[in-house]
Write a protein that holds these residues in place. Structure first.
Motif, PDB file in Angstrom:
ATOM      1  N   LEU A   1       0.805  -1.241  -0.219  1.00 50.36           N
ATOM      2  CA  LEU A   1      -0.165   0.163  -0.260  1.00 50.36           C
ATOM      3  C   LEU A   1       0.586   1.302  -0.224  1.00 50.36           C
ATOM      4  O   LEU A   1       0.914   2.323  -1.127  1.00 50.36           O
ATOM      5  N   GLY A   2       1.853   0.906   0.848  1.00 44.34           N
ATOM      6  CA  GLY A   2       2.805   2.260   0.659  1.00 44.34           C
ATOM      7  C   GLY A   2       3.472   2.923  -0.388  1.00 44.34           C
ATOM      8  O   GLY A   2       3.848   3.841  -0.852  1.00 44.34           O
ATOM      9  N   GLU A   3       3.833   1.669  -1.058  1.00 42.90           N
ATOM     10  CA  GLU A   3       4.289   1.499  -2.299  1.00 42.90           C
ATOM     11  C   GLU A   3       3.898   2.205  -3.414  1.00 42.90           C
ATOM     12  O   GLU A   3       4.151   2.689  -4.263  1.00 42.90           O
ATOM     13  N   ARG A   4       2.213   1.850  -3.355  1.00 44.00           N
ATOM     14  CA  ARG A   4       1.699   2.170  -4.341  1.00 44.00           C
ATOM     15  C   ARG A   4       1.266   3.562  -4.463  1.00 44.00           C
ATOM     16  O   ARG A   4       0.780   3.648  -5.103  1.00 44.00           O
ATOM     17  N   THR A   5       0.684   3.588  -3.421  1.00 42.37           N
ATOM     18  CA  THR A   5       0.020   4.721  -3.191  1.00 42.37           C
ATOM     19  C   THR A   5       0.720   6.115  -2.927  1.00 42.37           C
ATOM     20  O   THR A   5       1.016   7.363  -2.839  1.00 42.37           O
ATOM     21  N   GLY A   6       2.752   5.762  -2.387  1.00 43.39           N
ATOM     22  CA  GLY A   6       3.239   6.593  -2.071  1.00 43.39           C
ATOM     23  C   GLY A   6       2.854   7.213  -0.646  1.00 43.39           C
ATOM     24  O   GLY A   6       3.698   8.542  -0.090  1.00 43.39           O
ATOM     25  N   ALA A   7       1.375   6.664   0.291  1.00 43.85           N
ATOM     26  CA  ALA A   7       1.380   7.540   1.496  1.00 43.85           C
ATOM     27  C   ALA A   7       2.472   6.893   2.681  1.00 43.85           C
ATOM     28  O   ALA A   7       2.753   5.944   2.413  1.00 43.85           O
ATOM     29  N   ASP A   8       2.596   7.620   3.657  1.00 46.35           N
ATOM     30  CA  ASP A   8       3.679   7.150   4.583  1.00 46.35           C
ATOM     31  C   ASP A   8       3.263   6.368   5.603  1.00 46.35           C
ATOM     32  O   ASP A   8       1.523   7.613   6.321  1.00 46.35           O
ATOM     33  N   LEU A   9       2.665   5.286   5.612  1.00 42.64           N
ATOM     34  CA  LEU A   9       2.577   4.300   7.206  1.00 42.64           C
ATOM     35  C   LEU A   9       3.053   4.932   8.535  1.00 42.64           C
ATOM     36  O   LEU A   9       2.088   4.207   9.164  1.00 42.64           O
ATOM     37  N   GLY A  10       3.976   5.541   8.452  1.00 42.20           N
ATOM     38  CA  GLY A  10       4.748   5.596   9.544  1.00 42.20           C
ATOM     39  C   GLY A  10       5.491   4.589  10.121  1.00 42.20           C
ATOM     40  O   GLY A  10       5.872   3.615  11.516  1.00 42.20           O
TER      41      GLY A  10
ATOM     42  N   PHE B   1     -12.470  -8.077  16.456  1.00 40.29           N
ATOM     43  CA  PHE B   1     -10.918  -7.565  16.690  1.00 40.29           C
ATOM     44  C   PHE B   1     -10.000  -7.415  18.338  1.00 40.29           C
ATOM     45  O   PHE B   1      -8.951  -7.644  18.284  1.00 40.29           O
ATOM     46  N   SER B   2     -10.673  -6.725  18.673  1.00 37.21           N
ATOM     47  CA  SER B   2     -10.083  -7.674  20.258  1.00 37.21           C
ATOM     48  C   SER B   2      -9.248  -6.480  20.808  1.00 37.21           C
ATOM     49  O   SER B   2      -8.054  -6.889  20.724  1.00 37.21           O
ATOM     50  N   GLY B   3      -8.396  -5.401  19.457  1.00 38.73           N
ATOM     51  CA  GLY B   3      -7.551  -4.751  19.471  1.00 38.73           C
ATOM     52  C   GLY B   3      -6.343  -4.996  18.712  1.00 38.73           C
ATOM     53  O   GLY B   3      -5.338  -4.887  18.563  1.00 38.73           O
ATOM     54  N   GLN B   4      -6.855  -6.021  17.992  1.00 38.47           N
ATOM     55  CA  GLN B   4      -6.111  -7.228  16.885  1.00 38.47           C
ATOM     56  C   GLN B   4      -6.599  -6.452  15.714  1.00 38.47           C
ATOM     57  O   GLN B   4      -5.445  -6.723  14.805  1.00 38.47           O
ATOM     58  N   GLY B   5      -7.334  -5.429  15.299  1.00 32.79           N
ATOM     59  CA  GLY B   5      -7.398  -5.263  13.769  1.00 32.79           C
ATOM     60  C   GLY B   5      -6.381  -3.990  13.044  1.00 32.79           C
ATOM     61  O   GLY B   5      -6.537  -5.169  12.275  1.00 32.79           O
ATOM     62  N   LEU B   6      -5.846  -3.718  13.945  1.00 30.50           N
ATOM     63  CA  LEU B   6      -4.700  -3.080  13.041  1.00 30.50           C
ATOM     64  C   LEU B   6      -3.379  -4.140  12.261  1.00 30.50           C
ATOM     65  O   LEU B   6      -3.478  -3.519  11.490  1.00 30.50           O
ATOM     66  N   CYS B   7      -3.691  -5.140  12.759  1.00 30.62           N
ATOM     67  CA  CYS B   7      -2.329  -6.393  12.599  1.00 30.62           C
ATOM     68  C   CYS B   7      -3.167  -7.056  11.113  1.00 30.62           C
ATOM     69  O   CYS B   7      -2.233  -7.645  10.860  1.00 30.62           O
ATOM     70  N   GLN B   8      -4.632  -7.153  11.750  1.00 31.72           N
ATOM     71  CA  GLN B   8      -5.491  -7.512  10.407  1.00 31.72           C
ATOM     72  C   GLN B   8      -6.182  -7.053   9.104  1.00 31.72           C
ATOM     73  O   GLN B   8      -6.899  -8.386   8.597  1.00 31.72           O
ATOM     74  N   ALA B   9      -6.721  -5.785   8.939  1.00 30.52           N
ATOM     75  CA  ALA B   9      -7.666  -5.277   8.602  1.00 30.52           C
ATOM     76  C   ALA B   9      -7.174  -5.726   6.746  1.00 30.52           C
ATOM     77  O   ALA B   9      -7.944  -6.385   6.992  1.00 30.52           O
ATOM     78  N   PRO B  10      -5.933  -5.504   6.345  1.00 29.66           N
ATOM     79  CA  PRO B  10      -5.896  -6.126   5.446  1.00 29.66           C
ATOM     80  C   PRO B  10      -6.345  -7.193   4.325  1.00 29.66           C
ATOM     81  O   PRO B  10      -7.138  -7.594   3.897  1.00 29.66           O
ATOM     82  N   ALA B  11      -5.919  -7.923   5.675  1.00 27.43           N
ATOM     83  CA  ALA B  11      -6.630  -9.848   4.944  1.00 27.43           C
ATOM     84  C   ALA B  11      -7.790 -10.098   5.142  1.00 27.43           C
ATOM     85  O   ALA B  11      -8.362 -10.619   4.174  1.00 27.43           O
ATOM     86  N   ALA B  12      -8.844  -9.318   6.657  1.00 25.17           N
ATOM     87  CA  ALA B  12     -10.138  -9.301   6.506  1.00 25.17           C
ATOM     88  C   ALA B  12     -10.227  -8.780   5.672  1.00 25.17           C
ATOM     89  O   ALA B  12     -11.477  -8.702   4.977  1.00 25.17           O
ATOM     90  N   GLY B  13     -10.314  -7.834   4.725  1.00 25.47           N
ATOM     91  CA  GLY B  13     -10.602  -6.926   4.089  1.00 25.47           C
ATOM     92  C   GLY B  13     -10.878  -7.776   2.797  1.00 25.47           C
ATOM     93  O   GLY B  13     -11.947  -7.425   1.904  1.00 25.47           O
ATOM     94  N   GLU B  14      -9.899  -8.679   2.338  1.00 23.55           N
ATOM     95  CA  GLU B  14      -9.920  -9.463   1.044  1.00 23.55           C
ATOM     96  C   GLU B  14     -11.387 -10.541   1.474  1.00 23.55           C
ATOM     97  O   GLU B  14     -11.927 -10.649   0.704  1.00 23.55           O
ATOM     98  N   ILE B  15     -10.377 -11.337   2.648  1.00 23.39           N
ATOM     99  CA  ILE B  15     -11.954 -12.233   2.761  1.00 23.39           C
ATOM    100  C   ILE B  15     -13.417 -11.540   3.159  1.00 23.39           C
ATOM    101  O   ILE B  15     -14.116 -12.590   2.470  1.00 23.39           O
ATOM    102  N   VAL B  16     -13.721 -10.472   3.112  1.00 19.34           N
ATOM    103  CA  VAL B  16     -14.807  -9.699   3.500  1.00 19.34           C
ATOM    104  C   VAL B  16     -15.751  -9.819   1.432  1.00 19.34           C
ATOM    105  O   VAL B  16     -16.265 -10.197   1.117  1.00 19.34           O
ATOM    106  N   ARG B  17     -14.265  -9.220   1.513  1.00 17.17           N
ATOM    107  CA  ARG B  17     -14.625  -8.939  -0.390  1.00 17.17           C
ATOM    108  C   ARG B  17     -14.881 -10.387  -0.911  1.00 17.17           C
ATOM    109  O   ARG B  17     -15.587 -10.519  -1.973  1.00 17.17           O
TER     110      ARG B  17
END
Length: 370
Positions: free
Chosen positions: A77-86, A326-342
């Motif tokens: 995502l960072g490479e594709r968008t050039g966004a600084d994700l920190g 996600f019980s505080g773990q959503g940041l670590c799983q969001a991209p994969a979760a998005g794929e599963i929902v798709r």
């Protein structure tokens, strides 16, 4: 808020990291997508965490596999968008104080590595080198995973939201959902929209949103407060890794201070008593921090599931998909979760067996946050 369209292929409810990632995945797959957020993007549980993306989740290789895939997507995502994700590498250290913990690690190490996690057992002395605040006399060993990064959760949400918009999704903030009809019509104060599929990614509000559609998603809002403490003797030479003690206490560097997490006051506990308990545990786990002053950093609600693992699935009777708990773990799983929902929305086979993620699983595990 701008006017809602009359209908959409999918309406995603929730503009945190799970909802934004999901909206992007749907839109890039050609699904006409509308995202509704009750406040501002990333204003819910996405900003109430310690801001760390990691791949190692002790005792749960399924979550670890989602996290490994998600870390790779953040880099892309960072490479594709050039966004600084920190993203700044800090590593993840899990301290062991009894033989059972060491034994459990050895028994699950192969499953973690099969999931793609880089993790190893290190000695107490090596743990103290990785985090100088660790008292090697008080632990037996530790698990060390270098695959952990400090990050900017708000920047991540914004990057996915921008990518979703570029792919054709429309985003509406200040748009709380007030009702969901059986036919998939979603109501807000600014109007309604008919959805072929409703996606609930509403974090702490997921149970309430799902109930509007007569769906049960057993998620409970769980309050957390993150604290800040000063380093003993001034700032360290290098950033401290995220370090987890068996008591549930967690610390990591936060700029020139130490970020401390240990939940929030119990229902029958005053905040002052809780702060005293945290301070005592902090001094016990890390003796050099005994007596340091601690102050409030930030806090809010997380979306807690009964067993600490997210619910991702599709209701068998309705066009309703959920990704919450996600019980505080959503940041670590969001991209994969998005794929599963798709894939659930499109009716496609996912890259992973999602059976254990649905609300149909037996919920007899102990709750916990990550």
């Amino acid at each position: 808020m701008s006017r809602l369209p009359e209908r959409a292929d999918a309406v995603v409810i929730g503009g945190g990291v799970i909802g934004a990632s999901t909206a992007f995945r749907l839109a890039e797959s050609g699904v006409g997508t509308v995202l509704l957020e009750r406040g501002e993007l990333g204003s819910g549980s996405s900003r109430n965490t310690a801001g760390v993306v990691r791949t190692y989740f002790p005792g749960n290789a399924l979550i670890s596999s989602l996290a490994v895939r998600s870390l790779a997507d953040y880099r892309a995502l960072g490479e594709r968008t050039g966004a600084d994700l920190g993203l700044k590498k800090i590593g993840f250290l899990v301290l062991f104080t009894d033989e059972r913990e060491v034994r459990d690690f050895r028994q699950t190490r192969d499953a973690q590595r099969a999931a793609g996690v880089d993790v190893e057992l290190v000695t107490a002395a090596e743990a103290a080198q990785l985090n100088p605040l660790v008292d090697e006399r008080a632990i037996l060993a530790a698990a060390w995973s270098p695959q952990a990064y400090a990050c900017d959760s708000v920047s991540i949400v914004r990057a996915y939201a921008a990518a979703a918009q570029r792919a054709g999704a429309t985003l509406h903030t200040d748009a709380p959902v007030t009702a969901i009809d059986p036919d998939g019509r979603v109501h807000t104060p600014a109007g309604s929209i008919l959805a072929d599929t409703v996606v609930c990614a509403a974090g702490p509000w997921a149970k309430t949103v799902a109930a509007m559609a007569d769906v049960t998603v057993p998620v409970t809002p769980y309050p957390v407060e993150l604290l800040l403490a000063d380093h003993p003797g001034g700032a360290p030479q290098k950033a401290l890794p995220m370090t987890m003690h068996p008591s549930g206490l967690r610390i990591r560097s936060w700029e020139d201070r130490i970020l401390v997490g240990m939940g929030a006051p119990a229902p029958d506990e005053t905040r002052q008593d809780w702060l005293g308990r945290v301070s005592q545990q902090l001094g016990t786990a890390f003796p050099s921090l005994a007596g340091v002053s601690i102050e409030s950093g930030w806090g809010g609600n997380l979306d807690l599931s009964p067993d600490g693992m997210a619910f991702i699935g599709r209701d068998p009777a309705r066009p309703f998909v959920y990704a919450a708990g996600f019980s505080g773990q959503g940041l670590c799983q969001a991209p994969a979760a998005g794929e599963i929902v798709r894939d659930l929305v499109l009716g496609k086979e996912s890259w992973i067996d999602t059976t254990g993620l649905s609300t149909a699983r037996r919920l007899d595990g102990r709750a916990g946050t990550g």
